[in-house]
Design a protein around this motif. Structure first.
Motif, PDB file in Angstrom:
ATOM      1  N   PHE A 283       0.801  -1.224   0.000  1.00  0.00           N
ATOM      2  CA  PHE A 283       0.000   0.000   0.000  1.00  0.00           C
ATOM      3  C   PHE A 283       0.835   1.275   0.000  1.00  0.00           C
ATOM      4  O   PHE A 283       0.301   2.362  -0.162  1.00  0.00           O
ATOM      5  N   GLY A 284       2.147   1.159   0.149  1.00  0.00           N
ATOM      6  CA  GLY A 284       3.010   2.322  -0.030  1.00  0.00           C
ATOM      7  C   GLY A 284       3.018   2.781  -1.483  1.00  0.00           C
ATOM      8  O   GLY A 284       3.401   3.906  -1.786  1.00  0.00           O
ATOM      9  N   GLN A 285       2.578   1.906  -2.381  1.00  0.00           N
ATOM     10  CA  GLN A 285       2.527   2.212  -3.806  1.00  0.00           C
ATOM     11  C   GLN A 285       1.103   2.565  -4.260  1.00  0.00           C
ATOM     12  O   GLN A 285       0.839   2.690  -5.449  1.00  0.00           O
ATOM     13  N   VAL A 286       0.201   2.707  -3.307  1.00  0.00           N
ATOM     14  CA  VAL A 286      -1.201   3.020  -3.594  1.00  0.00           C
ATOM     15  C   VAL A 286      -1.504   4.415  -3.070  1.00  0.00           C
ATOM     16  O   VAL A 286      -1.050   4.795  -1.992  1.00  0.00           O
ATOM     17  N   ALA A 287      -2.260   5.192  -3.840  1.00  0.00           N
ATOM     18  CA  ALA A 287      -2.598   6.567  -3.448  1.00  0.00           C
ATOM     19  C   ALA A 287      -4.103   6.783  -3.574  1.00  0.00           C
ATOM     20  O   ALA A 287      -4.805   6.010  -4.216  1.00  0.00           O
ATOM     21  N   ASN A 288      -4.563   7.864  -2.970  1.00  0.00           N
ATOM     22  CA  ASN A 288      -5.948   8.323  -3.118  1.00  0.00           C
ATOM     23  C   ASN A 288      -6.983   7.265  -2.739  1.00  0.00           C
ATOM     24  O   ASN A 288      -8.056   7.198  -3.346  1.00  0.00           O
ATOM     25  N   SER A 289      -6.688   6.425  -1.743  1.00  0.00           N
ATOM     26  CA  SER A 289      -7.642   5.419  -1.289  1.00  0.00           C
ATOM     27  C   SER A 289      -8.750   6.089  -0.487  1.00  0.00           C
ATOM     28  O   SER A 289      -8.491   6.987   0.310  1.00  0.00           O
ATOM     29  N   PHE A 290      -9.977   5.616  -0.689  1.00  0.00           N
ATOM     30  CA  PHE A 290     -11.100   6.190   0.045  1.00  0.00           C
ATOM     31  C   PHE A 290     -12.217   5.172   0.199  1.00  0.00           C
ATOM     32  O   PHE A 290     -12.279   4.161  -0.504  1.00  0.00           O
ATOM     33  N   ALA A 291     -13.081   5.465   1.142  1.00  0.00           N
ATOM     34  CA  ALA A 291     -14.355   4.763   1.289  1.00  0.00           C
ATOM     35  C   ALA A 291     -15.416   5.836   1.393  1.00  0.00           C
ATOM     36  O   ALA A 291     -15.191   6.893   1.991  1.00  0.00           O
ATOM     37  N   ARG A 292     -16.562   5.583   0.797  1.00  0.00           N
ATOM     38  CA  ARG A 292     -17.664   6.520   0.936  1.00  0.00           C
ATOM     39  C   ARG A 292     -18.961   5.747   1.004  1.00  0.00           C
ATOM     40  O   ARG A 292     -19.075   4.645   0.465  1.00  0.00           O
ATOM     41  N   VAL A 293     -19.914   6.322   1.718  1.00  0.00           N
ATOM     42  CA  VAL A 293     -21.232   5.722   1.861  1.00  0.00           C
ATOM     43  C   VAL A 293     -22.217   6.592   1.107  1.00  0.00           C
ATOM     44  O   VAL A 293     -22.255   7.809   1.304  1.00  0.00           O
ATOM     45  N   LEU A 294     -22.990   5.956   0.239  1.00  0.00           N
ATOM     46  CA  LEU A 294     -23.983   6.669  -0.549  1.00  0.00           C
ATOM     47  C   LEU A 294     -25.371   6.102  -0.279  1.00  0.00           C
ATOM     48  O   LEU A 294     -25.516   4.907  -0.001  1.00  0.00           O
ATOM     49  N   ASN A 295     -26.379   6.951  -0.382  1.00  0.00           N
ATOM     50  CA  ASN A 295     -27.757   6.491  -0.395  1.00  0.00           C
ATOM     51  C   ASN A 295     -27.915   5.774  -1.728  1.00  0.00           C
ATOM     52  O   ASN A 295     -27.762   6.382  -2.781  1.00  0.00           O
ATOM     53  N   ASN A 296     -28.200   4.480  -1.699  1.00  0.00           N
ATOM     54  CA  ASN A 296     -28.226   3.711  -2.941  1.00  0.00           C
ATOM     55  C   ASN A 296     -29.383   4.129  -3.854  1.00  0.00           C
ATOM     56  O   ASN A 296     -29.313   3.947  -5.058  1.00  0.00           O
ATOM     57  N   GLY A 297     -30.426   4.720  -3.293  1.00  0.00           N
ATOM     58  CA  GLY A 297     -31.561   5.146  -4.100  1.00  0.00           C
ATOM     59  C   GLY A 297     -31.337   6.463  -4.822  1.00  0.00           C
ATOM     60  O   GLY A 297     -31.815   6.660  -5.944  1.00  0.00           O
ATOM     61  N   THR A 298     -30.584   7.375  -4.196  1.00  0.00           N
ATOM     62  CA  THR A 298     -30.412   8.718  -4.767  1.00  0.00           C
ATOM     63  C   THR A 298     -28.987   9.009  -5.227  1.00  0.00           C
ATOM     64  O   THR A 298     -28.746  10.036  -5.848  1.00  0.00           O
ATOM     65  N   ASP A 299     -28.036   8.143  -4.897  1.00  0.00           N
ATOM     66  CA  ASP A 299     -26.606   8.347  -5.161  1.00  0.00           C
ATOM     67  C   ASP A 299     -26.016   9.516  -4.385  1.00  0.00           C
ATOM     68  O   ASP A 299     -24.900   9.952  -4.667  1.00  0.00           O
ATOM     69  N   GLU A 300     -26.725  10.021  -3.393  1.00  0.00           N
ATOM     70  CA  GLU A 300     -26.195  11.111  -2.557  1.00  0.00           C
ATOM     71  C   GLU A 300     -25.091  10.561  -1.658  1.00  0.00           C
ATOM     72  O   GLU A 300     -25.266   9.568  -0.962  1.00  0.00           O
ATOM     73  N   GLU A 301     -23.925  11.229  -1.691  1.00  0.00           N
ATOM     74  CA  GLU A 301     -22.820  10.832  -0.822  1.00  0.00           C
ATOM     75  C   GLU A 301     -23.118  11.326   0.585  1.00  0.00           C
ATOM     76  O   GLU A 301     -23.324  12.516   0.804  1.00  0.00           O
TER      77      GLU A 301
END
Length: 192
Positions: free
Chosen positions: A122-140
């Motif tokens: 993972f030292g060679q990996v950048a910009n990692s993220f997790a996000r939760v969205l409302n699956n019905g509206t795609d709102e983050e």
């Protein structure tokens, strides 16, 4: 507007979003400039954990070869083998009301496929993220950017979705593992 979390922070998900029934946890990453001769293949997975912090059976481990739990309430989108492009590389959809009662926590992880053989971490990996969205509206609703805190790790527990007093909460974990998917499986009770 999305809540941005830092490592270790927790936030109410269902209490602050009344009526929320289905969420999508999107996981994303990029790779740094790397000249090791092998392409990167990162994988999202989820471990459905009981009160003791273990899976009750191997079928409660959601990954590219088991894309859904037994009742279909937790489903992996697929296996993006390149991570190319913007946005979520892989996602997991959770029908909150249908998650079996014995599952108290869902741990979301990213691992590097064949990391040892490819000499990748993972030292060679950048910009990692997790996000939760409302699956019905795609709102983050929630976003957690991991940052560049990793060097030799080949797997990361990114975040957890867990039950607390009848509601669902989200926790930004960001905990690295040196021994990859096998280490995660061992710690969460999956037979390998």
């Amino acid at each position: 507007m999305a809540v941005n979390l830092s490592k270790g922070q927790k936030v109410d998900l269902t209490k602050s979003n009344p009526g929320l029934t289905k969420v999508r946890v999107g996981l994303g990453w990029d790779t740094n400039k790397y000249d090791g001769g092998s392409a990167f293949d990162l994988d999202a997975s989820a471990f459905c954990l009981n009160a003791s912090g273990k899976v009750s059976s191997d079928s409660q481990f959601i990954f590219y070869n088991n894309k859904s739990n037994a009742n279909g309430s937790i489903q992996l989108s697929g296996d993006n083998q390149t991570g190319e492009g913007a946005g979520d590389d892989e996602s997991i959809v959770i029908d909150l009301g249908q998650v079996p009662a014995d599952i108290e926590k869902i741990a979301f992880c990213i691992t590097i496929h064949d990391a040892a053989a490819r000499n990748q971490n993972f030292g060679q990996v950048a910009n990692s993220f997790a996000r939760v969205l409302n699956n019905g509206t795609d709102e983050e609703l929630i976003r957690y950017d991991l940052g560049e805190d990793f060097s030799v790790e080949t797997a990361v527990v990114v975040a957890e979705l867990y039950r607390h007093n009848g509601e669902w909460k989200f926790s930004a974990v960001g905990s690295g593992y040196r021994d990859g998917l096998a280490g995660l499986c061992r710690d969460f009770g999956v037979q390998v």
